[in-house]
Design a protein around this motif. Structure first.
Motif, short mmCIF file in Angstrom:
data_model
loop_
_atom_site.label_atom_id
_atom_site.label_comp_id
_atom_site.label_asym_id
_atom_site.label_seq_id
_atom_site.Cartn_x
_atom_site.Cartn_y
_atom_site.Cartn_z
N UNK A 1 2.92 13.01 -16.66
CA UNK A 1 2.51 11.63 -16.87
C UNK A 1 2.33 10.88 -15.57
N UNK A 2 2.88 11.40 -14.50
CA UNK A 2 2.85 10.66 -13.24
C UNK A 2 1.44 10.43 -12.76
N UNK A 3 0.48 11.26 -13.17
CA UNK A 3 -0.88 11.10 -12.69
C UNK A 3 -1.72 10.27 -13.65
N UNK A 4 -1.17 9.91 -14.83
CA UNK A 4 -1.96 9.20 -15.82
C UNK A 4 -2.07 7.71 -15.52
N UNK A 5 -1.10 7.13 -14.84
CA UNK A 5 -1.14 5.69 -14.59
C UNK A 5 -2.10 5.34 -13.47
N UNK A 6 -2.33 6.25 -12.54
CA UNK A 6 -3.20 5.95 -11.40
C UNK A 6 -2.57 4.99 -10.41
N UNK A 7 -1.28 4.76 -10.53
CA UNK A 7 -0.57 3.82 -9.65
C UNK A 7 -0.01 4.58 -8.45
N UNK A 8 -0.26 4.07 -7.25
CA UNK A 8 0.21 4.71 -6.03
C UNK A 8 0.78 3.66 -5.08
N UNK A 9 1.48 4.13 -4.08
CA UNK A 9 2.10 3.22 -3.11
C UNK A 9 1.04 2.60 -2.20
N UNK A 10 1.27 1.35 -1.83
CA UNK A 10 0.39 0.69 -0.85
C UNK A 10 0.65 1.29 0.53
N UNK A 11 -0.31 1.17 1.45
CA UNK A 11 -0.08 1.66 2.82
C UNK A 11 1.16 1.04 3.46
N UNK A 12 1.40 -0.25 3.19
CA UNK A 12 2.57 -0.91 3.77
C UNK A 12 3.87 -0.28 3.26
N UNK A 13 3.90 0.06 1.97
CA UNK A 13 5.11 0.68 1.43
C UNK A 13 5.31 2.07 2.02
N UNK A 14 4.23 2.84 2.13
CA UNK A 14 4.35 4.18 2.72
C UNK A 14 4.92 4.10 4.13
N UNK A 15 4.41 3.15 4.88
CA UNK A 15 4.89 2.98 6.27
C UNK A 15 6.37 2.59 6.29
N UNK A 16 6.76 1.73 5.36
CA UNK A 16 8.16 1.30 5.33
C UNK A 16 9.08 2.45 4.91
N UNK A 17 8.65 3.28 3.97
CA UNK A 17 9.48 4.39 3.53
C UNK A 17 9.72 5.39 4.67
N UNK A 18 8.73 5.58 5.51
CA UNK A 18 8.91 6.43 6.68
C UNK A 18 9.99 5.85 7.59
N UNK A 19 9.93 4.55 7.80
CA UNK A 19 10.94 3.87 8.62
C UNK A 19 12.32 3.99 7.98
N UNK A 20 12.37 3.81 6.65
CA UNK A 20 13.65 3.84 5.95
C UNK A 20 14.33 5.19 6.06
N UNK B 1 7.61 9.78 -11.10
CA UNK B 1 7.35 10.99 -10.31
C UNK B 1 6.44 10.71 -9.12
N UNK B 2 5.53 9.74 -9.27
CA UNK B 2 4.64 9.39 -8.16
C UNK B 2 5.43 8.85 -6.97
N UNK B 3 6.37 7.94 -7.25
CA UNK B 3 7.17 7.39 -6.15
C UNK B 3 8.03 8.47 -5.51
N UNK B 4 8.61 9.35 -6.31
CA UNK B 4 9.42 10.44 -5.74
C UNK B 4 8.57 11.30 -4.82
N UNK B 5 7.33 11.52 -5.21
CA UNK B 5 6.42 12.32 -4.38
C UNK B 5 6.08 11.58 -3.10
N UNK B 6 5.84 10.26 -3.21
CA UNK B 6 5.51 9.46 -2.02
C UNK B 6 6.68 9.44 -1.04
#
Length: 361
Positions: free
Chosen positions: A1-20, A106-111
């Motif tokens: 189901x994780x691919x059915x919503x089409x919802x993904x992290x914004x570039x800003x969130x991806x950058x912050x998760x790397x920092x975190x 599942x999408x966020x876990x993957x990100x």
């Protein structure tokens, strides 16, 4: 189901998760806004993880809206700090919203990177996800759980091997060696998924941007994890082979053959004898072929040689060369039956009986 919503992290969130993931951040709240995963709130480390827990996590929980909480523990693995993934879905929130969050988890876990997550927690009320709730979760997780599909297959393998050993003994064949190559005809091979870091490393190897990959099985999560991609020359390869744990290795073997400088990808499956558990030996053996199929099919990496070793001591330059270019091929060519003479041959000679040419008898 994780691919059915089409919802993904914004570039800003991806950058912050790397920092975190570097360790300074204790907790991260992620929410869905305008069909995107965005940063809701965060707090930096103050005290130990158990002391920070309730003071940081509980204020971030909204009684009407789901969210995701990433909480940094103080334990570490080979990739850095380990994290707890909390899915908060309060009973009072709209059903549609709860479904969207469930389908995007599942999408966020993957990100974020699944290999950084040590545990997961789900809750609909604060008592589920508070510190005491997490301790109850840990306590219940420590009790024996039902066998997973992989564990059921391993159990069947062990039964089969025990039957073979018994048959061999009864039939007078003596001891039967059960090696990592033992085959179970009913087992088609396990397919543990590659984690994102491992997938990225294989892409890098495909384009020859790196020359070495080491992978391991996470037998708890049933995934294939990246250990490291340290630059490696042939002379350094023996030191890359662990002496106390099995591993999969992909090595870009750079060499000269018939006056040409060449490169060939070699796959090495290292299993340091029987110091490893039966479960590890069976899992690594069962996952190997499916992993190779995926690497060759999906990443289009041609593997010149696949080998199995129990120690890195044998991985010399001469050994690798002879594995990639076996001597028996040269011997077969040397003893090839020579071809007959080419071109038109003379007329056949006829042997006539006495008197056929007019000679007197």
């Amino acid at each position: 189901m994780s691919h059915q919503t089409g919802i993904h992290a914004t570039p800003d969130l991806r950058e912050f998760l790397v920092k975190a993931r570097r360790g300074a951040v204790r907790v991260v709240k992620v929410v869905i806004r305008s069909e995107q995963l965005v940063l809701g709130a965060y707090r930096e480390v103050s005290q130990s993880w158990d002391q920070d827990y309730d003071a940081y996590v509980l204020p971030m929980l909204d009684g009407l809206e789901p969210c995701y909480i990433l909480y940094r523990l103080d334990s570490q693995n080979q990739l850095g700090y380990e994290w707890l993934f909390i899915s908060w879905s309060p009973d009072q929130s709209p059903v549609r919203l709860k479904m969207v969050y469930a389908a995007t988890r599942a999408t966020l876990k993957k990100e974020f990177g699944g290999s950084h997550l040590k545990d997961e927690l789900f809750g609909t009320i604060q008592e589920d996800v508070c510190f005491q709730g997490y301790l109850r979760h840990l306590s219940s997780s420590s009790t024996p759980a039902p066998l997973t599909t992989a564990e059921q297959q391993l159990h069947q393998i062990k039964i089969t091997e025990d039957e073979r050993r018994l048959i061999a003994t009864v039939s007078g064949q003596g001891k039967t060696e059960i090696s990592v190559e033992s085959k179970n005809p009913t087992l088609q091979g396990l397919a543990f998924p590659l984690q994102e870091e491992a997938k990225h490393a294989l892409q890098q190897l495909k384009h020859k941007r790196i020359d070495y990959i080491q992978l391991r099985l996470d037998t708890e999560r049933e995934t294939i994890e990246l250990v490291h991609t340290s630059p490696t020359e042939t002379k350094e390869l023996p030191s890359r082979i662990p002496t106390d744990a099995p591993r999969y290795h992909f090595f870009l073997y750079k060499h000269a053959h018939q006056g040409q400088a060449l490169e060939a990808v070699v796959f090495i499956y290292s299993m340091p004898g029987y110091s490893c558990s039966i479960k590890e030996r069976m899992l690594y053996s069962s996952c190997k072929n499916r992993l190779l199929d995926e690497v060759e099919r999906d990443y289009h990496i041609e593997i010149a040689k696949k080998m199995e070793i129990d120690s890195g001591e044998c991985l010399t330059e001469d050994f690798l060369y002879e594995e990639v270019y076996p001597k028996q091929h040269a011997l077969k060519q040397a003893f090839t039956k020579p071809k007959g003479p080419t071109g038109k041959r003379g007329n056949k000679r006829l042997i006539r009986g006495a008197g056929e040419n007019g000679d007197e008898s």
